[in-house]
Design a protein around this motif. Structure first.
Motif, mmCIF file in Angstrom:
data_model
loop_
_atom_site.group_PDB
_atom_site.id
_atom_site.type_symbol
_atom_site.label_atom_id
_atom_site.label_comp_id
_atom_site.label_asym_id
_atom_site.label_seq_id
_atom_site.Cartn_x
_atom_site.Cartn_y
_atom_site.Cartn_z
ATOM 1 N N UNK A 1 0.841 -1.191 0.000
ATOM 2 C CA UNK A 1 0.000 0.000 0.000
ATOM 3 C C UNK A 1 0.884 1.253 0.000
ATOM 4 N N UNK A 2 0.514 2.225 -0.803
ATOM 5 C CA UNK A 2 1.289 3.452 -0.930
ATOM 6 C C UNK A 2 0.898 4.448 0.160
ATOM 7 N N UNK A 3 1.895 5.118 0.717
ATOM 8 C CA UNK A 3 1.659 6.136 1.738
ATOM 9 C C UNK A 3 1.148 7.407 1.059
ATOM 10 N N UNK A 4 -0.105 7.835 1.366
ATOM 11 C CA UNK A 4 -0.654 9.019 0.697
ATOM 12 C C UNK A 4 0.155 10.299 0.964
ATOM 13 N N UNK A 5 0.759 10.391 2.142
ATOM 14 C CA UNK A 5 1.566 11.580 2.435
ATOM 15 C C UNK A 5 2.827 11.589 1.572
ATOM 16 N N UNK A 6 3.429 10.423 1.371
ATOM 17 C CA UNK A 6 4.626 10.350 0.525
ATOM 18 C C UNK A 6 4.278 10.783 -0.889
#
Length: 78
Positions: A1-6
């Motif tokens: 899962x991708x970090x939305x903040x990143x």
């Protein structure tokens, strides 16, 4: 899962900065916002050397709702 903040910090800053209409039109002393993919970037025009902070739409919506409700008014007291 991708970090939305990143992902926000990878988004380009190709948009236009917006500052409050209550700011002095000739002043560089303002907080500015820019819509970016996935959220909003925020910077301090007095400090162009600092990277803009980035917030998701949900984070910004929560902040605006709290500000409108007066939750931060005490921070302006002398």
């Amino acid at each position: 899962m991708t970090d939305p903040k990143a992902e926000l910090y990878e988004a380009g800053l190709g948009g236009e900065w917006i500052k409050s209409s209550l700011s002095s039109p000739n002043s560089d002393a303002c907080v500015r916002l820019m819509k970016i993919d996935g959220g909003v970037a925020m910077d301090d025009s007095k400090r162009p050397d600092l990277a803009p902070l980035r917030y998701t739409r949900t984070e910004l919506a929560a902040f605006l709702q709290a500000a409108k409700a007066g939750e931060f008014d005490h921070l302006l007291d002398d």
